[in-house]
Design a protein around this motif. Structure first.
Motif, PDB file in Angstrom:
ATOM      1  N   HIS A  57     -11.601 -50.320 -35.100  1.00 19.11           N
ATOM      2  CA  HIS A  57     -11.464 -50.249 -33.806  1.00 19.11           C
ATOM      3  C   HIS A  57     -12.507 -51.410 -33.434  1.00 19.11           C
ATOM      4  CE1 HIS A  57      -9.785 -46.016 -33.520  1.00 19.11           C
ATOM      5  NE2 HIS A  57      -8.775 -46.853 -34.008  1.00 19.11           N
ATOM      6  N   ILE A  58     -13.642 -51.458 -33.808  1.00 10.83           N
ATOM      7  CA  ILE A  58     -14.821 -52.411 -33.400  1.00 10.83           C
ATOM      8  C   ILE A  58     -14.298 -53.948 -34.012  1.00 10.83           C
ATOM      9  CG2 ILE A  58     -16.857 -53.244 -33.770  1.00 10.83           C
ATOM     10  CD1 ILE A  58     -17.743 -50.287 -33.556  1.00 10.83           C
ATOM     11  N   ARG A  63     -12.500 -59.172 -33.116  1.00  7.66           N
ATOM     12  CA  ARG A  63     -11.653 -60.324 -33.828  1.00  7.66           C
ATOM     13  C   ARG A  63     -10.641 -60.833 -32.786  1.00  7.66           C
ATOM     14  NH1 ARG A  63     -15.911 -61.715 -36.367  1.00  7.66           N
ATOM     15  NH2 ARG A  63     -16.310 -60.371 -38.129  1.00  7.66           N
ATOM     16  N   ASN A  64     -10.063 -60.003 -31.940  1.00  7.50           N
ATOM     17  CA  ASN A  64      -8.978 -60.710 -31.187  1.00  7.50           C
ATOM     18  C   ASN A  64      -9.686 -61.043 -29.813  1.00  7.50           C
ATOM     19  OD1 ASN A  64      -6.668 -59.581 -32.420  1.00  7.50           O
ATOM     20  ND2 ASN A  64      -7.018 -57.621 -31.809  1.00  7.50           N
ATOM     21  N   GLY A  73     -18.927 -64.392 -35.932  1.00  8.81           N
ATOM     22  CA  GLY A  73     -18.024 -65.049 -36.736  1.00  8.81           C
ATOM     23  C   GLY A  73     -18.420 -64.656 -38.388  1.00  8.81           C
ATOM     24  N   GLY A  74     -19.972 -64.782 -38.599  1.00  8.04           N
ATOM     25  CA  GLY A  74     -20.213 -64.502 -39.915  1.00  8.04           C
ATOM     26  C   GLY A  74     -20.588 -63.001 -40.397  1.00  8.04           C
ATOM     27  N   VAL A  75     -20.206 -62.373 -39.442  1.00  9.85           N
ATOM     28  CA  VAL A  75     -20.609 -60.773 -39.669  1.00  9.85           C
ATOM     29  C   VAL A  75     -19.456 -60.063 -40.284  1.00  9.85           C
ATOM     30  CG1 VAL A  75     -21.251 -58.712 -38.364  1.00  9.85           C
ATOM     31  CG2 VAL A  75     -22.235 -60.899 -37.585  1.00  9.85           C
ATOM     32  N   THR A  76     -20.028 -59.231 -41.158  1.00  4.72           N
ATOM     33  CA  THR A  76     -18.935 -58.413 -41.875  1.00  4.72           C
ATOM     34  C   THR A  76     -18.894 -56.792 -41.342  1.00  4.72           C
ATOM     35  OG1 THR A  76     -18.989 -59.804 -43.842  1.00  4.72           O
ATOM     36  CG2 THR A  76     -18.253 -57.492 -44.094  1.00  4.72           C
ATOM     37  N   ILE A  77     -18.000 -56.384 -40.807  1.00  7.18           N
ATOM     38  CA  ILE A  77     -18.131 -55.013 -40.417  1.00  7.18           C
ATOM     39  C   ILE A  77     -17.585 -54.186 -41.424  1.00  7.18           C
ATOM     40  CG2 ILE A  77     -17.286 -53.334 -38.628  1.00  7.18           C
ATOM     41  CD1 ILE A  77     -17.205 -55.789 -36.591  1.00  7.18           C
ATOM     42  N   ALA A  78     -18.452 -53.171 -41.730  1.00  5.13           N
ATOM     43  CA  ALA A  78     -18.072 -52.155 -43.057  1.00  5.13           C
ATOM     44  C   ALA A  78     -17.004 -51.330 -42.667  1.00  5.13           C
ATOM     45  CB  ALA A  78     -19.088 -51.366 -43.197  1.00  5.13           C
ATOM     46  N   SER A  79     -16.044 -51.366 -43.388  1.00  4.44           N
ATOM     47  CA  SER A  79     -14.859 -50.386 -43.279  1.00  4.44           C
ATOM     48  C   SER A  79     -14.077 -51.040 -42.043  1.00  4.44           C
ATOM     49  CB  SER A  79     -15.136 -48.928 -42.952  1.00  4.44           C
ATOM     50  OG  SER A  79     -15.917 -48.353 -44.106  1.00  4.44           O
TER      51      SER A  79
END
Length: 109
Positions: A57-58, A63-64, A73-79
């Protein structure tokens, strides 16, 4: 936690001197960002008929949203997964039903 932010600013050696208003302002900015992300993630969870906010959900919330997407933009959200998106080229062609098909028009001279 203004005191904690002030301590981190001093320990981080961001500047030789830290003013009294800097940690207050930074704390307010962090609180606003957290509230914004949580509100959008809560909306995404409600859209998926869930009561708990999970990393998915985060990811959907960030991203929306145009501004949060630019900030993170350069952040990866785990799962977090990816946004559902199908390129328009891969979608099936729409058949022209009704008043004549388009193929017959192209054959006429």
């Amino acid at each position: 936690p203004v005191g904690r932010v002030h301590r981190y600013l001093k320990k981080g050696k961001y500047a030789s001197r830290i003013g009294a208003g800097a940690p207050v302002y930074l704390g307010a900015v962090l609180e606003y960002l957290a509230a914004e992300v949580l509100e959008l993630a809560g909306n995404a969870a409600r859209d998926n008929k869930k009561t708990r906010i999970v990393p998915r959900h985060i990811q959907l919330a960030v991203r929306n949203d145009e501004e949060l997407n630019k900030l993170l933009g350069g952040v990866t959200i785990a799962s977090g997964g990816v946004l559902p998106n199908i390129h328009s080229v891969l979608l099936p062609k729409k058949s022209a039903k009704g008043k004549g098909s388009q193929e017959s028009k192209s054959q006429e001279f």
